[in-house]
Write an enzyme that holds these catalytic residues in place. Sequence first.
Site, mmCIF file in Angstrom:
data_model
loop_
_atom_site.group_PDB
_atom_site.id
_atom_site.type_symbol
_atom_site.label_atom_id
_atom_site.label_comp_id
_atom_site.label_asym_id
_atom_site.label_seq_id
_atom_site.Cartn_x
_atom_site.Cartn_y
_atom_site.Cartn_z
ATOM 1 C CE1 TYR A 277 -4.047 2.588 0.512
ATOM 2 C CE2 TYR A 277 -2.350 3.786 1.695
ATOM 3 C CZ TYR A 277 -3.801 3.268 0.837
ATOM 4 O OH TYR A 277 -4.570 4.290 0.430
ATOM 5 C CG PHE B 158 -7.116 18.203 -24.579
ATOM 6 C CD1 PHE B 158 -6.805 17.850 -25.666
ATOM 7 C CD2 PHE B 158 -7.128 17.185 -23.230
ATOM 8 C CE1 PHE B 158 -7.366 16.385 -26.167
ATOM 9 C CE2 PHE B 158 -7.466 16.138 -23.894
ATOM 10 C CZ PHE B 158 -8.186 15.604 -25.179
ATOM 11 C CB THR B 159 -11.700 17.901 -23.928
ATOM 12 O OG1 THR B 159 -11.135 17.008 -23.809
ATOM 13 C CG2 THR B 159 -12.033 18.140 -25.869
ATOM 14 C CG ASP C 127 -1.417 18.193 -21.269
ATOM 15 O OD1 ASP C 127 -0.605 17.085 -21.497
ATOM 16 O OD2 ASP C 127 -2.575 18.275 -21.579
ATOM 17 C CE LYS D 143 -3.714 10.851 -23.988
ATOM 18 N NZ LYS D 143 -3.520 10.923 -22.765
ATOM 19 N NE ARG E 68 -11.614 14.837 -30.553
ATOM 20 C CZ ARG E 68 -12.083 15.011 -28.871
ATOM 21 N NH1 ARG E 68 -10.077 15.295 -28.627
ATOM 22 N NH2 ARG E 68 -12.709 14.925 -28.517
ATOM 23 C CG PHE F 95 -16.360 14.738 -26.578
ATOM 24 C CD1 PHE F 95 -15.838 16.135 -26.384
ATOM 25 C CD2 PHE F 95 -15.374 13.126 -26.763
ATOM 26 C CE1 PHE F 95 -14.871 15.565 -25.195
ATOM 27 C CE2 PHE F 95 -14.467 13.631 -25.538
ATOM 28 C CZ PHE F 95 -14.112 15.007 -24.761
HETATM 29 C C1 LIG Z 1 -3.209 16.348 -24.505
HETATM 30 C C2 LIG Z 1 -4.065 16.379 -23.168
HETATM 31 N N1 LIG Z 1 -3.824 16.013 -22.380
HETATM 32 C C3 LIG Z 1 -4.388 15.730 -21.141
HETATM 33 C C4 LIG Z 1 -5.128 14.659 -21.625
HETATM 34 C C5 LIG Z 1 -6.337 14.153 -20.204
HETATM 35 O O1 LIG Z 1 -5.523 12.222 -20.029
HETATM 36 P P1 LIG Z 1 -6.032 11.228 -19.780
HETATM 37 O O2 LIG Z 1 -6.751 11.246 -20.428
HETATM 38 O O3 LIG Z 1 -5.002 10.264 -18.877
HETATM 39 O O4 LIG Z 1 -7.510 11.776 -18.647
HETATM 40 C C6 LIG Z 1 -5.258 13.511 -23.048
HETATM 41 C C7 LIG Z 1 -5.820 12.587 -22.994
HETATM 42 O O5 LIG Z 1 -7.167 12.888 -22.221
HETATM 43 C C8 LIG Z 1 -4.398 15.408 -24.254
HETATM 44 O O6 LIG Z 1 -4.606 14.291 -25.176
HETATM 45 N N1 LIG Z 2 -6.644 12.009 -24.750
HETATM 46 C C1 LIG Z 2 -6.803 11.337 -24.906
HETATM 47 C C2 LIG Z 2 -8.099 10.217 -24.811
HETATM 48 C C3 LIG Z 2 -9.163 11.627 -24.703
HETATM 49 C C4 LIG Z 2 -10.315 12.143 -25.970
HETATM 50 C C5 LIG Z 2 -10.385 12.704 -26.374
HETATM 51 C C6 LIG Z 2 -10.756 13.647 -25.337
HETATM 52 O O1 LIG Z 2 -11.808 14.613 -26.183
HETATM 53 C C7 LIG Z 2 -10.503 13.380 -23.729
HETATM 54 C C8 LIG Z 2 -9.526 12.315 -23.763
HETATM 55 C C9 LIG Z 2 -7.029 11.685 -26.547
HETATM 56 O O2 LIG Z 2 -6.848 12.664 -27.418
HETATM 57 O O3 LIG Z 2 -6.977 10.558 -27.182
#
Ligand SMILES: Cc1ncc(COP(=O)(O)O)c(C=O)c1O
Ligand SMILES: N[C@@H](Cc1ccc(O)cc1)C(=O)O
Length: 467
Positions: free
Chosen positions: A82, A134-135, A225, A268, A392, A459
Amino acid sequence: MTDAKHTSPRRRRSWAEPYKIKVVEPLKMTTRAEREEAIAQAGYNTFLLRSEDVYIDLLTDSGTAAMSDYQWAGMMLGDEAYAGSKNFYNLEENIQKYYGYRYIVPTHQGRGAENILSQILIKPGDYIPGNMYFTTTRLHQELAGGTFVDVIIDEAHNAQSLHPFKGNIDLQKLTDLIERVGAERIPYISVAGTVNMAGGQPISMANLREVHRLAQTHGIRIILDATRAVENAYFIQQREEDYRNQAIATILHEFCSYTDGCTMSGKKDALVNIGGWLALNDENLYEEARNLIVIYEGLHTYGGMAGRDMEAMARGIEESVKDDHIRARVGQVEYLGQKLLDWGIPIVVPIGGHAIYLDAKRFLPQIPQEEFPAQRLAAELYVEAGIRAMERGIVSAGRSKETGDNYHPELELVRLTIPRRVYTQAHMDLTAEAVEEVYYNRDRLRGLKMIYEPKYLRFFQARFELL
Ligand SMILES: Cc1ncc(COP(=O)(O)O)c(C=O)c1O
Ligand SMILES: N[C@@H](Cc1ccc(O)cc1)C(=O)O
């Protein structure tokens, strides 16, 4: 004389993979009728397909890499205590060595790190400038009360601009924001390398150095990032004169040195199926992160990962910074992209690091953005050949937190994302052929209507009907 016959074969040497295949995973072949049924059941959203119904899965490069025998061997050395797992210390050591940050907090994946970081640094009313949203990153910033401000160069929003570093920050836009809201309202600058939503485009070392200089003048932090920072380092090596003869590991280290910490999705670049981290140089911030980590992720020596996962990531980092690896990785992406360009298919240029992005605005000009052209194109590619891609565009961009209106991003794209070390050149050929077929028949495609819209990151789970 330099005709083809007399060219030295060395000059033609291609990007062939620096590994061979030891284990394979059979794929299911489906009929067109089965795929039509599957995509309709999935509400024309490729995220809602079952993976067993997919032939070539280009949904994402996240958590989809093939691990090496060295990583799998490491999995057997998992120390599942742990607290104080030795795998954590191996991971910490490699992050410190290759990325150069002082303090490391492991997290289950990237967004775990984004959550902790946003909670620590952002106060309601703050502004966070960044090189395109980024989302997940933007959502965490907003949930903490902040507002994201896009300060990327204009070229990034133009799918056809050939700028070599479309991930660069526009220093004037950044300066304007600092003057408008004041440095004290900017907890950090959010820099991504490469920039996912712009097409996997890199930021140059020269630009990051300038941003660092400006940030220092105003006492503002920079948080990277680092999700695809190794791929970014490859583009710096290829495109920035001063770095031509430097190793990827050296470039990565310098790149990170201009920032005060990073969030990382290890799924990644780091070649693992799960895992991430938050890295910080400031001891007080690290102390705060250690306080929050036990609420959201787990103890500060595992952060949501098993010991074996941390070991796989520690070893994945070592492999990821090898020049041979990254050349073949990006080489495969370029191979697919070049083929599509040669066949006149509209894609984002220059070709990015992890994916090819089809330009749905030029591919399907008859479908207005409100009828989701990229979403429609992704669904059609699946029907054509069982290839799974990702929208996207307007669906991914979501709604403004102020007005509730849809964002209308300039870029309306379909991402064909290449998992690391997984598919062969023949898979890339087949993918290109399928895209060409859809392009040939593009005139008959109509748009979609959204019939279910989730509140966050729509999405992932939204559903659509054919118009
Ligand atoms: C540029 C970027 N930042 C952050 C993230 C977030 O990472 P995770 O999917 O591991 O939560 C991702 C993918 O989701 C990404 O492509
Ligand atoms: N980060 C991963 C998973 C992900 C996909 C889409 C997103 O908007 C968020 C996370 C990707 O870019 O593929």
